[in-house]
Design a protein around this motif. Sequence first.
Motif, short mmCIF file in Angstrom:
data_model
loop_
_atom_site.label_atom_id
_atom_site.label_comp_id
_atom_site.label_asym_id
_atom_site.label_seq_id
_atom_site.Cartn_x
_atom_site.Cartn_y
_atom_site.Cartn_z
N UNK A 1 -67.57 -42.52 81.02
CA UNK A 1 -67.68 -43.84 81.66
C UNK A 1 -66.40 -44.68 81.55
N UNK A 2 -65.55 -44.36 80.59
CA UNK A 2 -64.33 -45.13 80.40
C UNK A 2 -63.13 -44.55 81.14
N UNK A 3 -63.37 -43.55 81.94
CA UNK A 3 -62.28 -42.93 82.68
C UNK A 3 -62.07 -43.66 84.00
N UNK A 4 -60.84 -44.02 84.29
CA UNK A 4 -60.51 -44.62 85.58
C UNK A 4 -60.38 -43.48 86.59
N UNK A 5 -61.35 -43.37 87.49
CA UNK A 5 -61.40 -42.19 88.36
C UNK A 5 -60.36 -42.25 89.50
N UNK A 47 -65.79 -49.24 66.85
CA UNK A 47 -64.45 -49.52 67.39
C UNK A 47 -64.52 -49.89 68.88
N UNK A 48 -65.31 -49.13 69.64
CA UNK A 48 -65.45 -49.43 71.07
C UNK A 48 -66.12 -50.78 71.26
N UNK A 49 -67.09 -51.09 70.39
CA UNK A 49 -67.75 -52.39 70.46
C UNK A 49 -66.76 -53.52 70.22
N UNK A 50 -65.97 -53.40 69.17
CA UNK A 50 -64.97 -54.44 68.85
C UNK A 50 -64.02 -54.63 70.03
N UNK A 51 -63.61 -53.53 70.60
CA UNK A 51 -62.68 -53.57 71.75
C UNK A 51 -63.25 -54.39 72.90
N UNK A 52 -64.58 -54.36 73.05
CA UNK A 52 -65.22 -55.07 74.16
C UNK A 52 -65.91 -56.36 73.71
N UNK A 53 -65.71 -56.73 72.44
CA UNK A 53 -66.36 -57.95 71.93
C UNK A 53 -67.86 -57.80 71.79
N UNK A 107 -59.65 -47.11 77.73
CA UNK A 107 -59.83 -47.65 76.37
C UNK A 107 -58.95 -46.88 75.39
N UNK A 108 -57.76 -46.55 75.83
CA UNK A 108 -56.92 -45.61 75.07
C UNK A 108 -56.77 -46.00 73.60
N UNK A 109 -56.50 -47.27 73.34
CA UNK A 109 -56.29 -47.69 71.95
C UNK A 109 -57.57 -47.63 71.13
N UNK A 110 -58.71 -47.74 71.80
CA UNK A 110 -60.00 -47.74 71.09
C UNK A 110 -60.76 -46.44 71.29
N UNK A 111 -60.08 -45.41 71.81
CA UNK A 111 -60.79 -44.17 72.15
C UNK A 111 -61.34 -43.49 70.89
N UNK A 112 -62.41 -42.72 71.05
CA UNK A 112 -63.04 -42.05 69.91
C UNK A 112 -62.14 -41.01 69.24
N UNK A 113 -62.50 -40.66 68.02
CA UNK A 113 -61.69 -39.71 67.25
C UNK A 113 -61.58 -38.36 67.98
N UNK A 114 -62.68 -37.92 68.56
CA UNK A 114 -62.67 -36.60 69.22
C UNK A 114 -61.61 -36.58 70.33
N UNK A 115 -61.40 -37.72 71.00
CA UNK A 115 -60.39 -37.79 72.06
C UNK A 115 -58.98 -37.82 71.47
#
Length: 122
Positions: free
Chosen positions: A69-73, A29-35, A80-88
């Motif tokens: 790494x996907x957190x905007x500090x 899913x994260x891959x698809x999100x980033x092409x 990547x909210x829409x593509x975030x992992x299940x655990x999140x």
Amino acid sequence: MSNQYDCRKCPGYCCSYPLIALEKRDVVRLGKHHGLTFEEARKAFTEEAYGRKYAMRRKKDVHYGKICQFFDTKARCCTVYKARPKVCRDYPNTKRCGYYDFLQFERRAQDDPEFVALTDHS
Ligand code: SF4
Ligand code: SF4
């Protein structure tokens, strides 16, 4: 009862967990999100750690030491909210978030609505 926490008022403690474990479908899913292909995403976003094949890579963070790494500090939110992992998606699995309760308590105690309460992950 609605959720008793507000992630928009939290500096993102759960995103700083040492292990953010991904499933293969999360990497896809994260891959698809980033092409990216699965293999490209696996290399770019994950590492083997804590006995898990796909652990989220992390980066430096001023408050918690390290964070996803996907957190905007600066904005303190997920990029990547829409593509975030299940655990999140599942966290914290209940109507309350223990860290948020702690954070609110500390902010009241310090009389500082921006205070970032720290805990030890170990
Ligand atoms: S620690 Fe709790 S309140 Fe903070 S971002 Fe995570 S789920 Fe939301
Ligand atoms: S993917 Fe988003 S919600 Fe999940 S840990 Fe990373 S920044 Fe937090």
